[in-house]
Design an enzyme around this catalytic site. Sequence first.
Site: not given
Length: 290
Positions: A95, A97, A99
């Site tokens: 996904h 994000h 991080d």
Amino acid sequence: MRDVDAPADPRTAWALPAPGAMPRTADLEPLVTRVLAPNPSPMTLDGTNTYVVGAPGSGQAVLVDPGPDDPSHLAAVEAALAERDARCVAVLVTHHHGDHAEAALPWGTRFGAPVAAASARVAGQGGRVLEPGEQLSLAGTTVGVVPTPGHTADHLAFRLESGAVLVGDHVLGRGTSVVTHPEGDVTAYLESLRRVHDLGPSALYCGHGPELTEDPGAVLAFYLAHRAYREQQLLDTLGRGPATVDELVATVYAEYPQQVWPAAAQSTRATLDKLRAEGRVEGNDPVRLA
Ligand SMILES: [Zn+2]
């Protein structure tokens, strides 16, 4: 207030490494090496897990969730590739994000490997947008693309030939995950938990925290029960009168450090969206029972 019992987390009885005690690099099974990124925090737990996946002897590997674009993390990933005698042939991302995805494009360029994700923005120019249910033949093995929206709209899990599932932030090695708001979706999240449960995974390799091998189905059942518990806590709190989202978070997450309250507020808003759609609560902030 009705007394609802928190569901029991099956992992409390398991011998998992203590927070901060995960090794930097670990071979999990012949197909998979895990490399821990140096970005621990209350939200990322021990740090982001990057997975190096490939059939031994194929000379190839796929990176799943390269993580932060950090030189020492890159060095550790390159060492894991060298140890496997493999070159990186693709970068998969669960996904968008940062991080998980930050290093995807720079490292894809460095390795000359395409980036593949559900989001065209993450995959970048020359990348590949993945479709639910696709079977990818890569690095001498097959990787199944499992749609797992909920934490984010673009979230994917990856099922390996061994039966293990790389779950990104859908399921964490410790504690529970966040349904982000406004992007996430609790109803989709619950469906995604059931979808992964129905795969009968042999192991869950999480985006953060230790791998879960003992009874993955029990963890998924706990996650479902936990979301139902949070929903009931919100309804019980609102049963005593209208409340703002901040008041709900302070009540429901009273025993948690305030550092995680912003994330808890996102899950709370996402749960309230579900309850509003079901006609069980009304109003935005404050909220009341319908
Ligand atoms: Zn995430």
